[in-house]
Design a protein around this motif. Structure first.
Motif: not given
Lengths: 114, 110
Positions: A33, A56, A98-103, B32, B34, B49, B51, B92-93, B96
């Protein structure tokens, strides 16, 4: 702890010049990203990249911008013809999936267009 | 347009106090949430984070989420001068890709 590294830390360029910002993501990460942050403003999404293609992009990421993964380690952001308003901090990030645990963000490149 | 709103501050608290940072978001489909800490001139650093509705604790930090009210907060207990920074809320939705708020500046004075 694994890191995302970015070079250079600071780049000064003349308006209209091309710049390439470089990032080395965390090894074994697959998603990459670019974000930017104009001084005093929000962190803004530019583009995400997976499997050697853009997955994206935001409205900011117009034809002046491009991304590339030229080899197995680097991830680059190119701005073809810089404008004054491109002056900002540019942050790279990577995630394993492409997970969503933060960058985990890199330390950033401060781009100054004069 | 997905919006994430934060009071820009600064929020000033004495050392040892609880700092409470708040964030609201516009997209009801957000999944999500953060909190990042950003020192001046540095990159954002992920703190937590969350959820699910309710509280999530990690050391001195507690994140609180209320999806019905579209509200997420961060509590910092026993605040230290080293906690002085800007705290960014990000939401985020399904894509992600998080949307960031402008951040709240926190000053912890000795």
């Amino acid at each position: 702890e694994p890191e995302v590294t970015q070079t250079p830390s600071h780049q000064v360029t003349q308006m209209g010049q091309e710049v390439i910002l470089r990032c080395v993501p965390i090894s074994n990460h697959l998603y990459f990203y670019w974000y930017r942050q104009i001084l005093g403003q929000k962190v803004e999404f530019l583009v995400s990249f997976y499997n050697n293609e853009i997955s994206e992009k935001s409205e900011i990421f117009d034809d002046q911008f491009s991304v590339e993964r030229p080899d197995g380690s680097n991830f680059t952001l190119k701005i073809r013809s810089t404008k004054l308003e491109d002056s900002a901090m540019y942050f790279c990030a990577s995630t394993r999936q492409g997970d969503n645990y933060g960058y985990t963000f890199g330390s950033g490149t401060r781009l100054t267009v004069v | 347009q997905k919006e994430v709103e934060q009071n820009s501050g600064p929020l000033s608290v004495p050392e040892g106090a609880i700092a409470s940072l708040n964030c609201t978001y516009s997209d009801r489909g957000s999944q999500s949430f953060f909190w990042y800490r950003q020192y001046s001139g540095k990159s954002p650093e992920l703190i937590m984070f969350i959820y699910s509705n309710g509280d999530k604790e990690d050391g001195r930090f507690t994140a609180q989420l209320n999806k019905a009210s579209q509200y997420v907060s961060l509590l910092i207990r026993d605040s230290q001068p080293s906690d002085s920074a800007t705290y960014l809320c990000a939401v985020s939705g399904g894509s992600y890709i998080p949307t960031f708020g402008r951040g709240t500046s926190l000053i912890v004075h000795p």
